[in-house]
Design an enzyme around this catalytic site. Structure first.
Site, short mmCIF file in Angstrom:
data_model
loop_
_atom_site.label_atom_id
_atom_site.label_comp_id
_atom_site.label_asym_id
_atom_site.label_seq_id
_atom_site.Cartn_x
_atom_site.Cartn_y
_atom_site.Cartn_z
N GLU A 10 48.43 67.83 4.98
CA GLU A 10 49.89 67.81 4.98
C GLU A 10 50.31 66.42 4.53
OE1 GLU A 10 51.65 68.81 8.78
OE2 GLU A 10 53.64 68.37 7.99
N ARG A 35 35.80 68.76 14.84
CA ARG A 35 36.46 67.63 14.20
C ARG A 35 35.72 66.35 14.55
NH1 ARG A 35 41.68 67.46 14.68
NH2 ARG A 35 42.02 65.24 14.79
N LYS A 84 47.23 61.71 12.97
CA LYS A 84 48.28 61.14 12.12
C LYS A 84 49.50 60.74 12.94
CE LYS A 84 47.79 63.90 8.47
NZ LYS A 84 48.38 64.95 7.67
P1 ATP Z 1 46.07 65.03 12.44
O1 ATP Z 1 45.63 65.82 13.64
O2 ATP Z 1 45.48 63.69 12.33
O3 ATP Z 1 47.53 65.03 12.21
P2 ATP Z 1 45.88 67.14 10.70
O4 ATP Z 1 44.86 68.16 10.93
O5 ATP Z 1 47.24 67.46 11.14
O6 ATP Z 1 45.41 65.77 11.26
P3 ATP Z 1 46.04 67.65 7.98
O7 ATP Z 1 46.65 66.83 6.93
O8 ATP Z 1 46.66 68.94 8.33
O9 ATP Z 1 45.96 66.71 9.22
O10 ATP Z 1 44.48 67.82 7.75
C1 ATP Z 1 43.88 68.19 6.55
C2 ATP Z 1 42.49 68.69 6.83
O11 ATP Z 1 41.72 67.67 7.42
C3 ATP Z 1 42.49 69.85 7.78
O12 ATP Z 1 41.71 70.89 7.20
C4 ATP Z 1 41.87 69.35 9.03
O13 ATP Z 1 41.08 70.33 9.62
C5 ATP Z 1 41.02 68.18 8.54
N1 ATP Z 1 40.91 67.16 9.59
C6 ATP Z 1 41.92 66.49 10.18
N2 ATP Z 1 41.46 65.67 11.14
C7 ATP Z 1 40.11 65.80 11.15
C8 ATP Z 1 39.05 65.23 11.92
N3 ATP Z 1 39.27 64.34 12.88
N4 ATP Z 1 37.79 65.61 11.65
C9 ATP Z 1 37.54 66.51 10.68
N5 ATP Z 1 38.48 67.09 9.93
C10 ATP Z 1 39.76 66.76 10.15
MG MG Z 2 47.83 69.46 10.65
#
Ligand code: ATP
Ligand code: MG
Length: 586
Positions: A60, A295, A305
């Site tokens: 995102e 994760r 984020k």
């Molecule tokens: P955050 O929880 O930090 O806001 P998010 O999942 O909301 O992260 P996105 O931009 O939606 O952030 O994530 C893009 C991709 O990165 C998703 O497929 C998510 O599963 C993966 N991702 C995010 N954080 C991690 C992590 N700590 N380890 C592995 N993959 C991750």
């Molecule tokens: Mg997300």
């Protein structure tokens, strides 16, 4: 001769096992692809997909990527590379308010930096979920037609209160039995802007008594009068993530939709939705499938984020690219390298069990990679003068130092030895402690790449601070000359000529949080910020660094790995410490 094994970007894991099984069983052999994403009628006009598999990385664009994302990037892009498939970069931009172009650009740069792209067979697979708003809208309409979605006029509060609990079923909405025609009319009104935010939502009609709360008629569209970074004011209704994501995957013909474990409970809805849209003739077989992995959780940092945004907005760090930030731009500025991240993701592997990875694992990977790739130089971080009394004032001699101890092909550099040198304060003790082998009155040490010297004493200012160390050199002991090791010494210290040394400022970074699991014990992760996460000091650099420019990386002997900062200029050299030679936290 034996056949070399195919080079893989990662060791085997459960997702690879699934992919290999799918390919073997021919699950995708009939799958079609028509050059870009689309619904069934679009793809049916295309050819058999040349990509053996399709994965996607769906950030995102509401912030910069962090180290956790790197795990997902190496996994998704790495799988595509290894199985002759495509990995799409998809901006999941269905949340209008928090997303912007700066983040889009930042994410693109980060992925390229890690060494990946989204091109396959002449298609650039860079997509925006917002490009599918029209198709998502028709998918929602088709669900209404088939009696599987309805517009609910209850308030958010009422909907929440009627969902039931894990042990009790939910209550049907009074609007649940509305006819498709009425629902269609209302949904069109939602789209046309007739209603205010929060007055109604579109819900999937599944089962209010399902043991899985996510199947109790989840909301799939909401009203939001907000300007979107791409579609601007075209839409005032936006799909919910859980509805949008499976459709995005299906339109892009994704085969393996890999996400983190939090989404495991969403998988039944993912499957329910795609099956309905398949029945409604909008999608094709084979449908994408969701797979979850653990994760990345890293000690001493926060990988969320939302929290990173807070650190930036509250000015607790100097922006997204502060070298202490666990963002990829921060890590890059700190001197962490793509090769280091690759090694790290290989080492931690991919599993289905949540765990914490110790931050030192990441640092070790960076050390290993930098040890290979970095040329050596000398820097004195805490300078103190050393005077060689038995040398004449104007004495100058070249000393030869290898650029890389394990790579003689990289040659040597010359460092000027003069009467007055900078050495580290810590390399002299007037009264040595036990096992101290460096300079103290009467002791002999080697000036690395130069001569053995005998310490004769020191000078102090009126407050008793040591301002100068005195010594005499021993002729015939120069490194690399015959007989140089006739005198054995236990200490070997680095130095820089005071006449030729360059001035610079170094930022010595440490962990941003002083607690292993920030916020877990203290309840507020901000309380765990390490107040000493950076120390800036004036240092001396060897003369060969005169042309150092931003992003140049070196090992400073006996200290660690360093990188020239983005803001460094030739008359104001700024250096960042990437990582020390050894782990000081263990
Ligand atoms: P955050 O929880 O930090 O806001 P998010 O999942 O909301 O992260 P996105 O931009 O939606 O952030 O994530 C893009 C991709 O990165 C998703 O497929 C998510 O599963 C993966 N991702 C995010 N954080 C991690 C992590 N700590 N380890 C592995 N993959 C991750
Ligand atoms: Mg997300």
């Amino acid at each position: 001769m034996t056949n070399p094994l195919p080079t893989k970007t990662m060791p085997s894991n459960f997702i690879r096992a699934v992919i290999e099984k799918n390919i073997e069983s021919g699950r995708f052999t009939e799958k079609k692809w028509n050059g870009k994403p689309g619904n069934r009628s679009h793809h049916n006009k295309g050819l058999i997909d040349k990509a053996k598999i399709r994965t996607r990385f769906p950030p995102e664009p509401n912030g910069y990527l962090h180290i956790g994302h790197a795990k997902s990037i190496f996994l998704n892009f790495g799988l595509a590379k290894d199985y002759n498939g495509a990995c799409h970069l998809r901006f999941d931009d269905t949340n209008p308010e928090k997303e912007n172009e700066e983040f889009v650009k930042g994410i693109i740069d980060n992925i390229k930096w890690l060494g990946f792209d989204w091109n396959f067979n002449n298609d650039s697979n860079l997509y925006y979920a917002s490009d599918y708003f029209e198709l998502m809208y028709s998918a929602a309409e088709s669900l209404i037609h088939s009696g599987q979605a309805y517009v609910d006029k209850q308030t958010a509060e009422q909907i929440k209160n009627s969902r039931g609990t894990l042990t009790t079923p939910g209550k049907d909405s009074p609007w649940r039995e509305n006819q498709p025609a009425e629902n269609l009319k209302l949904f069109k009104e939602m789209k046309s802007g007739k209603h205010e935010d929060g007055t109604m939502v579109l819900r999937a009609k599944i089962n209010m008594a399902s043991p899985n709360m996510n199947l109790r008629d989840p909301a799939i569209y909401r009203i939001k009068h907000a300007k979107h970074h791409k579609t601007e004011s075209q839409w005032c209704i936006y799909p919910m993530y859980t509805f949008a994501h499976p459709i995005e995957d299906a339109l892009e013909s994704i085969t393996h939709s890999i996400c983190t474990l939090e989404f495991e409970d969403q998988r039944p809805f993912y499957e329910w939705l795609l099956k309905q849209l398949l029945k409604n003739d909008l999608l094709n077989e084979p449908l994408p499938k969701q797979y979850e992995f653990a994760r990345l959780n890293l000690t001493y940092v926060v990988l969320s984020k939302r929290r990173l945004i807070e650190l930036v907005e509250k000015n607790l760090v100097d922006g997204w690219d502060d070298p202490r930030m666990p963002t990829l731009i921060g890590a890059k500025r700190r001197g962490y390298t793509p090769e280091g991240f690759k090694l790290f993701t290989e080492r931690i592997g991919v599993s289905k069990a949540d765990s914490w990875i110790d931050y030192s694992t990441l640092e070790d990977c960076m050390r290993e990679v930098l040890n290979e790739s970095s040329n050596r130089r000398v820097a004195v971080l805490d300078p103190l003068k050393l005077v060689i009394n038995n040398l004449p004032e104007e004495f100058e001699e070249d000393c030869l130092a290898p650029n890389h101890p394990k790579k003689p092909e990289l040659g040597k550099r010359t460092i000027k030895l003069t009467k007055e040198l900078w050495i580290e304060k810590a390399d002299f003790m007037e009264e040595p402690e036990k096992k101290y082998f460096r300079l103290f009155p009467g002791n002999q040490v080697r000036l690395r790449y130069g001569y053995v010297v005998t310490c004769t004493g020191c000078e102090k200012d009126k407050d008793g601070n040591i301002i100068k160390v005195l010594c005499e050199y021993l002729p015939n002991t120069k490194s690399g000359t015959p007989g140089s090791d006739s005198i054995k010494v236990k200490g070997n210290i680095h130095w820089i000529s005071t006449k030729y040394a360059l001035d610079a400022e170094v930022s010595l970074y440490d962990r941003l949080f002083k607690s292993e699991h920030p916020g877990v014990k203290s309840k507020n992760y901000l309380d765990d910020i390490n107040p000493e996460s950076v120390k800036k000091t004036k240092i001396k650099l060897e003369e060969n660094l005169v042309n150092i420019k931003p992003s140049d990386q070196y090992q400073f002997e006996r200290h660690g790995y360093f990188i020239c900062d983005l803001e460094s200029t030739s008359n104001n050299l700024k250096i960042n410490r990437t990582v020390t030679l050894r782990d000081a936290w263990k």
